[in-house]
Design a protein around this motif. Sequence first.
Motif, PDB file in Angstrom:
ATOM      1  N   PRO A  93     -77.773  57.610   9.704  1.00 23.61           N
ATOM      2  CA  PRO A  93     -77.988  57.810   8.222  1.00 23.61           C
ATOM      3  C   PRO A  93     -77.403  56.852   7.318  1.00 23.61           C
ATOM      4  N   ALA A 104     -82.230  53.831  -0.798  1.00 22.94           N
ATOM      5  CA  ALA A 104     -82.441  55.243  -0.771  1.00 22.94           C
ATOM      6  C   ALA A 104     -82.435  55.611  -2.007  1.00 22.94           C
ATOM      7  N   GLN A 112     -86.989  58.775   3.621  1.00 24.65           N
ATOM      8  CA  GLN A 112     -85.521  59.127   4.300  1.00 24.65           C
ATOM      9  C   GLN A 112     -85.492  57.458   5.104  1.00 24.65           C
ATOM     10  N   GLU A 114     -83.050  55.114   7.315  1.00 27.00           N
ATOM     11  CA  GLU A 114     -82.055  55.148   8.397  1.00 27.00           C
ATOM     12  C   GLU A 114     -81.504  53.678   8.509  1.00 27.00           C
TER      13      GLU A 114
END
Length: 432
Positions: A93, A104, A112, A114
């Motif tokens: 994350p 983000a 989302q 990563e």
Amino acid sequence: MTLVPRSLFGRVVLILLCGLVAAQALTFALIWYERAHASQAMMLSYLGRDVASSVAMLERLSPAERAGWLAKLERRTYRYRLGAVANSRERTPVFDDPAAASVAHSLGPGYQVEVEGGIDDAQRRLHVRLRDGTPLAIELAPAGLPFARWLPALLAAQLGLLGLSCWWAVRLATRPLGQLARAAEALTPSQGASPLPEHGPVEVAQAARSFNAMQARIAGHLQERTRMLAAIAHDLQTPVTRMRLRTELMDDEGERDKWQGDLTAMQALIQEGIAYARSAHAAAEPAVRFDLDALLDALAADYRDAGQPVSVEGAVGTPLLSRPQALRRIVTNLVDNGLKFADSVTIEAGRDEAHVSIAVLDRGLGIPEDQLAAVLQPFYRLEGSRNAATGGSGLGLAIAQELALALGGTLVLSNRPGGGLSARLALPLQAG
């Protein structure tokens, strides 16, 4: 061998220059760090907004059109790749990755993000899925701050300016000290000596004033010594003359000759003492340019006319700026000293780029090596090493030494190979 300069000028310049260069380097490093920090913050903010705009554009394009726009969306430090990308590292994350956090934040909660790879990795990827499920990888390739081509030239110019400023400032501060050192080396007790300029920093000006006062006191003391010797000589002339007259009335011829010999020696001693006292004031004679070769030839001719075998070898070949009467007195004293202890004397003249050399050579018995310097002192006699039958007051060489120093030259005695003495006088071509 040491890298630290020996002179005060060099050491002060080195200390100041090193300190200023260190301060300049520290300032440059701090500015560079602050610039890098600010640029990184701006880049991260720009990265998030630009990626959000690119993602929004890709969302509006059809899947067939997206691949053609990737090259247009590519930037210097990151590029886009559509489709599944083989994972070589584990995805994590966002956490504290600033680039991923900026992306983000700009994309919003609908995406989302990563991270593949750590912050310190030279290359890492950010992974996002478009709304239709298409994987999108953002390959980051951070680059350092751009380095302007003119920056090295500017730094070199700044260092050069610092060095020049240090050199000029220290030169202005230490030049009076150099003048003081040269004046101390060429210290002359004559009243005509030029005083040092009393300017510069307070401490240097005070040192110059003290030096000038010292020079004036020395000149005053020597003048007083000369006046005292002249007064003593004048007062002694009367009783010496009376004694000489009384000896003329003596009936015993042998005793009369002894008395007259003693009186003659006494009178010669008085005259040589006065000459030695006055030798320290040779600088009072004005310096003129004259033909040294002609002076030496004339002096040797005078000796030959008096039946003394004195010859001249070599030549200077250029006029000399000096004080001819003082120089004539030096050579005369040296020749007289040589004729006391040898049958003949040779005067050898020569020169180099900056100096004139006059050597008075004889073939006497010479002087012991450990006493060559001592015989230049006043009233020092070394008859045993030369000729026990000779007299003298021990002032001839001392007077020559004093006059040589007053002319800015040096007088060196040395024993010659095969016997004899060499008295070599070295004078600067531009002696003042």
